[in-house]
Design a protein around this motif. Structure first.
Motif, PDB file in Angstrom:
ATOM      1  N   UNK A  80       0.881  -1.167   0.000  1.00  0.00           N
ATOM      2  CA  UNK A  80       0.000   0.000   0.000  1.00  0.00           C
ATOM      3  C   UNK A  80       0.918   1.217   0.000  1.00  0.00           C
ATOM      4  N   UNK A  81       0.417   2.308  -0.486  1.00  0.00           N
ATOM      5  CA  UNK A  81       1.207   3.548  -0.466  1.00  0.00           C
ATOM      6  C   UNK A  81       0.364   4.674   0.109  1.00  0.00           C
ATOM      7  N   UNK A  82       1.033   5.503   0.891  1.00  0.00           N
ATOM      8  CA  UNK A  82       0.394   6.683   1.459  1.00  0.00           C
ATOM      9  C   UNK A  82       0.990   7.954   0.887  1.00  0.00           C
ATOM     10  N   UNK A  83       1.630   7.820  -0.235  1.00  0.00           N
ATOM     11  CA  UNK A  83       2.215   8.943  -0.958  1.00  0.00           C
ATOM     12  C   UNK A  83       2.788   8.420  -2.253  1.00  0.00           C
ATOM     13  N   UNK A  84       3.209   9.310  -3.166  1.00  0.00           N
ATOM     14  CA  UNK A  84       3.661   8.871  -4.484  1.00  0.00           C
ATOM     15  C   UNK A  84       5.071   8.277  -4.517  1.00  0.00           C
ATOM     16  N   UNK A  85       5.858   8.503  -3.484  1.00  0.00           N
ATOM     17  CA  UNK A  85       7.242   8.030  -3.512  1.00  0.00           C
ATOM     18  C   UNK A  85       7.394   6.651  -2.862  1.00  0.00           C
ATOM     19  N   UNK A  86       8.505   5.972  -3.177  1.00  0.00           N
ATOM     20  CA  UNK A  86       8.754   4.636  -2.621  1.00  0.00           C
ATOM     21  C   UNK A  86       8.854   4.651  -1.101  1.00  0.00           C
ATOM     22  N   UNK A  87       9.294   5.766  -0.529  1.00  0.00           N
ATOM     23  CA  UNK A  87       9.401   5.864   0.923  1.00  0.00           C
ATOM     24  C   UNK A  87       8.062   5.815   1.636  1.00  0.00           C
ATOM     25  N   UNK A  88       6.987   5.980   0.918  1.00  0.00           N
ATOM     26  CA  UNK A  88       5.643   5.953   1.510  1.00  0.00           C
ATOM     27  C   UNK A  88       4.999   4.570   1.415  1.00  0.00           C
ATOM     28  N   UNK A  89       5.795   3.556   1.095  1.00  0.00           N
ATOM     29  CA  UNK A  89       5.276   2.198   0.948  1.00  0.00           C
ATOM     30  C   UNK A  89       5.152   1.523   2.309  1.00  0.00           C
ATOM     31  N   UNK A  90       4.079   0.795   2.472  1.00  0.00           N
ATOM     32  CA  UNK A  90       3.855  -0.041   3.651  1.00  0.00           C
ATOM     33  C   UNK A  90       3.304  -1.370   3.157  1.00  0.00           C
ATOM     34  N   UNK A  91       3.204  -2.340   4.034  1.00  0.00           N
ATOM     35  CA  UNK A  91       2.587  -3.621   3.689  1.00  0.00           C
ATOM     36  C   UNK A  91       1.404  -3.873   4.602  1.00  0.00           C
ATOM     37  N   UNK A  92       0.322  -4.370   4.017  1.00  0.00           N
ATOM     38  CA  UNK A  92      -0.865  -4.772   4.741  1.00  0.00           C
ATOM     39  C   UNK A  92      -0.887  -6.297   4.749  1.00  0.00           C
ATOM     40  N   UNK A  93      -1.128  -6.884   5.907  1.00  0.00           N
ATOM     41  CA  UNK A  93      -1.120  -8.345   6.019  1.00  0.00           C
ATOM     42  C   UNK A  93      -2.501  -8.870   6.391  1.00  0.00           C
ATOM     43  N   UNK A  94      -2.748 -10.127   6.035  1.00  0.00           N
ATOM     44  CA  UNK A  94      -3.998 -10.796   6.373  1.00  0.00           C
ATOM     45  C   UNK A  94      -3.741 -12.275   6.574  1.00  0.00           C
ATOM     46  N   UNK A  95      -4.570 -12.920   7.353  1.00  0.00           N
ATOM     47  CA  UNK A  95      -4.367 -14.328   7.691  1.00  0.00           C
ATOM     48  C   UNK A  95      -5.690 -15.074   7.676  1.00  0.00           C
ATOM     49  N   UNK A  96      -5.622 -16.349   7.299  1.00  0.00           N
ATOM     50  CA  UNK A  96      -6.762 -17.266   7.408  1.00  0.00           C
ATOM     51  C   UNK A  96      -6.246 -18.573   7.994  1.00  0.00           C
ATOM     52  N   UNK A  97      -6.872 -19.020   9.046  1.00  0.00           N
ATOM     53  CA  UNK A  97      -6.537 -20.310   9.660  1.00  0.00           C
ATOM     54  C   UNK A  97      -7.756 -21.214   9.600  1.00  0.00           C
ATOM     55  N   UNK A  98      -7.520 -22.501   9.409  1.00  0.00           N
ATOM     56  CA  UNK A  98      -8.647 -23.425   9.402  1.00  0.00           C
ATOM     57  C   UNK A  98      -9.294 -23.425  10.790  1.00  0.00           C
ATOM     58  N   UNK A  99     -10.608 -23.598  10.852  1.00  0.00           N
ATOM     59  CA  UNK A  99     -11.340 -23.458  12.120  1.00  0.00           C
ATOM     60  C   UNK A  99     -10.770 -24.280  13.271  1.00  0.00           C
TER      61      UNK A  99
END
Length: 175
Positions: A80-99
């Motif tokens: 994800x980015x919160x600005x136009x430059x590479x320095x504004x890059x972040x990562x969003x994570x998600x998980x799924x586990x079997x019940x």
């Protein structure tokens, strides 16, 4: 591979694609919080052949129980980015586990390990995660993994025929 006390994270192999394909459209596996409608399996297989489902833009790893080598879920990340430059890059994570593998601490460890990996590999300051405001177990898991609750995005997610509020969590480099 990224090793913790209870689980480890590993890249997918060709023979894992059948397992993942079984999860993609299985609302029991995904839970009410991770089911965003039916998806096509062929797209995942095509991407696997291109880059093994691991890249700078996004990726997917399997969550494996250390004591049995059983695949118990998967964890993913995307830029994800919160600005136009590479320095504004972040990562969003998600998980799924079997019940049957939820509430065992696997999610806490997997999210902590993935954040450590992303900080080690990429020049980022922030890893974030979001979850439904009613998903209390995931909120607790993120907090145990060292993430900080930042706030609520009102009606930000369309899922299961309705708009849902989501809670934003983040972990900064060095935390």
């Amino acid at each position: 591979m990224l090793h913790g006390a209870k689980i480890y994270l590993r890249p997918l192999r060709q023979d894992d694609l059948r397992t993942i394909a079984g999860w993609i459209n299985n609302s029991a596996f995904l839970s009410e919080f991770n089911f965003f409608g039916l998806r096509q399996e062929a797209q995942m297989e095509k991407r696997f052949l291109e880059d093994g489902l691991i890249g700078a833009q996004n990726g997917r790893l399997l969550v494996v129980a250390s004591d049995s080598d059983q695949v118990v879920g998967d964890i993913n990340y995307h830029q994800r980015r919160y600005g136009p430059n590479d320095g504004s890059t972040t990562y969003n994570i998600g998980i799924s586990l079997s019940p049957e593998h939820r509430n065992k601490g696997y999610g806490v460890e997997a999210q902590r390990l993935l954040a450590e990996y992303l900080f080690a590999v990429y020049p980022i300051m922030r890893v974030e995660a979001m979850t439904d405001i009613t998903n209390i177990p995931e909120q607790r898991a993120l907090e145990k993994a060292g993430f900080t609750r930042e706030g609520v995005l009102r009606k930000a997610q369309w899922r299961n025929g309705d708009w849902h509020d989501i809670v934003v969590y983040s972990k900064l480099r060095g935390e």
